[in-house]
Design a protein around this motif. Structure first.
Motif, short mmCIF file in Angstrom:
data_model
loop_
_atom_site.label_atom_id
_atom_site.label_comp_id
_atom_site.label_asym_id
_atom_site.label_seq_id
_atom_site.Cartn_x
_atom_site.Cartn_y
_atom_site.Cartn_z
N LEU A 33 60.91 22.45 73.70
CA LEU A 33 62.13 23.25 73.75
C LEU A 33 62.00 24.35 74.80
N LEU A 34 60.83 24.95 74.88
CA LEU A 34 60.59 26.00 75.88
C LEU A 34 60.65 25.41 77.29
N LEU A 35 60.22 24.18 77.41
CA LEU A 35 60.26 23.47 78.69
C LEU A 35 61.71 23.33 79.16
N PHE A 36 62.60 22.94 78.24
CA PHE A 36 64.02 22.82 78.59
C PHE A 36 64.62 24.18 78.94
N GLY A 37 64.12 25.22 78.31
CA GLY A 37 64.61 26.56 78.58
C GLY A 37 64.09 27.14 79.88
N GLY A 38 63.22 26.38 80.56
CA GLY A 38 62.66 26.83 81.83
C GLY A 38 61.65 27.94 81.68
N VAL A 39 61.16 28.13 80.46
CA VAL A 39 60.22 29.22 80.19
C VAL A 39 58.80 28.84 80.62
N ILE A 40 58.45 27.57 80.44
CA ILE A 40 57.12 27.10 80.85
C ILE A 40 57.29 25.87 81.73
N ARG A 41 56.27 25.60 82.54
CA ARG A 41 56.34 24.46 83.47
C ARG A 41 55.75 23.20 82.89
N SER A 42 54.80 23.35 81.98
CA SER A 42 54.23 22.17 81.33
C SER A 42 53.88 22.54 79.90
N ALA A 43 54.01 21.57 79.02
CA ALA A 43 53.78 21.85 77.60
C ALA A 43 52.32 21.63 77.25
N GLY A 44 51.70 22.65 76.63
CA GLY A 44 50.35 22.50 76.10
C GLY A 44 50.48 22.06 74.67
N THR A 45 49.57 21.25 74.17
CA THR A 45 49.64 20.84 72.77
C THR A 45 48.44 21.41 72.05
N VAL A 46 48.40 21.18 70.74
CA VAL A 46 47.28 21.71 69.96
C VAL A 46 45.97 21.03 70.34
N LYS A 47 46.05 19.96 71.13
CA LYS A 47 44.82 19.34 71.62
C LYS A 47 44.20 20.17 72.73
N GLY A 48 44.87 21.27 73.08
CA GLY A 48 44.43 22.11 74.18
C GLY A 48 43.06 22.71 74.01
N LYS A 49 42.50 22.68 72.79
CA LYS A 49 41.18 23.29 72.61
C LYS A 49 40.11 22.56 73.39
N LYS A 50 40.37 21.29 73.78
CA LYS A 50 39.41 20.56 74.61
C LYS A 50 39.68 20.81 76.09
N SER A 51 40.96 20.85 76.46
CA SER A 51 41.32 20.97 77.86
C SER A 51 41.39 22.41 78.33
N GLY A 52 41.45 23.36 77.38
CA GLY A 52 41.59 24.76 77.75
C GLY A 52 43.05 25.16 77.92
N GLN A 53 43.99 24.22 77.75
CA GLN A 53 45.42 24.53 77.83
C GLN A 53 45.97 24.55 76.42
N PHE A 54 46.45 25.72 75.99
CA PHE A 54 46.86 25.87 74.59
C PHE A 54 48.36 25.95 74.46
N ALA A 55 48.83 25.64 73.26
CA ALA A 55 50.26 25.78 72.98
C ALA A 55 50.66 27.24 73.18
N LYS A 56 51.84 27.44 73.76
CA LYS A 56 52.31 28.79 74.06
C LYS A 56 52.42 29.65 72.80
N SER A 57 52.83 29.01 71.70
CA SER A 57 53.05 29.78 70.48
C SER A 57 51.75 30.03 69.71
N ASP A 58 50.67 29.31 70.04
CA ASP A 58 49.37 29.56 69.40
C ASP A 58 48.57 30.50 70.29
N TRP A 59 48.80 31.81 70.12
CA TRP A 59 48.20 32.78 71.04
C TRP A 59 46.93 33.41 70.50
N MET A 60 46.69 33.31 69.19
CA MET A 60 45.49 33.90 68.61
C MET A 60 44.25 33.09 68.94
N ALA A 61 43.12 33.77 69.09
CA ALA A 61 41.87 33.07 69.41
C ALA A 61 41.54 32.02 68.36
N ILE A 62 41.74 32.36 67.08
CA ILE A 62 41.39 31.40 66.02
C ILE A 62 42.32 30.20 66.04
#
Length: 537
Positions: A33-62
């Motif tokens: 949804l944020l992608l459609f809003g032009g807020v972010i250029r690519s969507a990170g998923t919760v799998k981001g803990k391996k790639s280092g790219q995290f979901a925008k809404s998951d901002w806490m370290a834990i």
């Protein structure tokens, strides 16, 4: 802002929470949804803990470490002339209280369901809160790019378990590896999962027959014919689309798709914006209604978050604007204390990034930098009319631990961290009556783990936790209290309001106490009378 301007601004607001069981794909759909809003250029998923790219809404370290959401995030963007406020909530049941309070701050909800699993326990609980509030609910059946349950079964389960009418806005043509597209009932078209040889994403349907117009290879596939039969059956024998029922939360429009591959999400968003409500009136504790276009400003605190910026150790109070216009630098009355406050430092959110906000209207979520003035549930307002919005839900803890600083030399950071994190409302703080030891109470074990992690990472304070197990918390009128009533089976403690309560070992211990002291009244919730009485004693 003039009345007409205010009305127009409020009519453009759409404020909703996304709710689901853990792992249903709630955070992933938020990203799209944020992608459609032009807020972010690519969507990170919760799998981001391996790639280092995290979901925008998951901002806490834990959250980034575990791949889960443990706190509500607020995100805002514009799309097709509407100002959209999304509140992404924690799916884990240990953080239900945060989600329940967030649901008090929205005008509608989006329920994300894993199409392979169907309705799960946490989804059912959160749905019931939405039903209690009577707010519109939109359903997204996610993960159709994987093998899923039969769509007819999912619709039947939705209606039976949640006692709500379902109206499918579209229907999957195949699933998993055989997913070919969506039969879009509402928009009279087929949305192809992959563009066809001519580069077309959408195929128009004949209004009479419901068939794809012209020749197309998809028409020859059995899964297309099956989808066509199912949709015809639903149109003839299923529920009628009813905007009045949707508005009352009695009918839910159902969308199928895949958030991970961004299929069906845009259709969902555009339909949501068409039928979701603009901000409505909010009820006060006196049963008055505060209209969103009322001239005087009002709002309430539904969440407090410490350390959204670890470098500045800040504390943010999240305000749902209910009426009038918020303006930076305005003076307001804090209802609980009747103190005047100047709101000079305000922000709007994109999860962990923010911009200073100059003004906001009903439906918007504003963050106020707070030095300790606010508590969850506080009402703020301008004008002479006294406003106190409805109470927010509060859960009585069931699990308890004794907590202390590992390093006695770091007592200052220990106390600061503990007091700030407790004010967020996920855990409750108590002190033992005789020894003044710290006791933490929570609904679930994960809350303690998050507390321990954040104390170390955000306050540089290692803590020792001594499990006390499950207890039954019961408050007692201070006027009836005798400290000799306390024993190993019913520990006497004080809460943050200094009100006394017993932590009973089990139901047997509580019954024994009631038999021994038949005149003593115990309550499951702390009452306002007890707070005032405890402050006198």
């Amino acid at each position: 802002m003039q009345n007409k301007e205010l009305e127009q601004a409020v009519s453009k607001r759409r404020t909703f929470a996304i709710i689901s069981h853990p792992d249903a794909g709630k955070t992933t759909i938020t990203e799209q949804l944020l992608l459609f809003g032009g807020v972010i250029r690519s969507a990170g998923t919760v799998k981001g803990k391996k790639s280092g790219q995290f979901a925008k809404s998951d901002w806490m370290a834990i959250e980034q470490q575990r791949g889960i959401s443990v706190t509500s995030s607020v995100m805002q963007f514009d799309y097709q002339g509407k100002r959209i406020n999304i509140l992404d909530t924690p799916g884990h049941e240990d953080f239900s209280e945060d989600t329940y309070r967030t649901l008090m701050a929205v005008d509608s909800a989006v329920m994300v369901i894993d199409a392979a699993k169907g309705i799960e326990p946490q989804t059912k609980k959160l749905f019931q809160v939405c039903r209690m509030r009577g707010i519109p609910i939109f359903t997204f059946m996610n993960k159709m790019d994987r093998d899923a349950r039969e769509p007819l079964d999912l619709i039947a389960e939705l209606e039976e378990l949640l006692n709500i009418e379902a109206y499918p806005m579209n229907w999957p043509i195949g699933m998993g590896r055989d997913l070919r597209g969506l039969y879009d009932i509402y928009n009279q078209r087929v949305a192809l999962y992959h563009p066809d040889a001519d580069g077309r994403q959408y195929l128009p349907l004949d209004k009479e027959t419901g068939e794809i117009i012209g020749d197309h290879p998809l028409k020859k596939e059995s899964i297309y014919q099956q989808a066509l039969e199912n949709t015809q059956l639903l149109l003839e024998a299923g529920n009628q689309f009813d905007t009045a029922k949707i508005a009352k939360g009695e009918q839910t429009p159902v969308f199928f798709g895949s958030a991970l591959t961004n299929f069906g999400v845009k259709t969902f968003l555009e339909n949501y914006l068409e039928y979701a409500p603009a901000p409505a009136a909010h009820k006060t504790q006196d049963d008055d209604l505060i209209e969103p276009v009322a001239s005087e400003f009002s709002g309430f605190v539904f969440k407090i978050q410490a350390n959204m910026n670890p470098n500045h150790r800040d504390r943010i109070a999240f305000i749902r604007v209910c009426s009038g216009e918020f303006e930076r630098g305005m003076d307001v009355t804090l209802e609980r204390t009747q103190r005047k406050l100047r709101l000079s430092n305000s922000t709007e959110f994109m999860a962990n990034t923010r911009e200073s906000v100059e003004s906001a209207v009903a439906g918007d979520i504003v963050g106020l930098y707070d030095t300790g003035n606010f508590q969850i549930g506080d009402t703020i307002y301008t004008g002479k009319r006294h406003i106190k919005f409805e109470k927010l839900p509060q859960f009585t803890p069931e699990l308890f631990v004794k907590v202390d600083a590992k390093n006695v030399m770091k007592q200052k950071s220990f106390h600061k961290g503990m007091n700030q994190l407790v004010q967020e409302g996920a855990i409750q703080l108590y002190r033992t009556y005789l020894t003044n030891d710290y006791v933490l109470g929570a609904v679930g074990q994960l809350q303690f783990e998050v507390f321990q992690f954040r104390m170390k990472n955000e306050y540089n304070s290692d803590v020792i936790m001594e499990p006390m197990g499950e207890k039954i918390a019961r408050w007692i009128d201070p006027a009836q209290l005798d400290e000799k009533m306390s024993s190993s089976r019913n520990l006497l403690v004080r809460d943050q309001n200094d009100a006394p309560l017993f932590l009973f070992e089990n139901e047997f211990a509580e019954r024994w106490f009631k038999q021994k002291y038949p005149d003593i009244k115990l309550t499951e919730k702390l009452s306002t009378n007890m707070v005032s009485a405890s402050k006198k004693h």
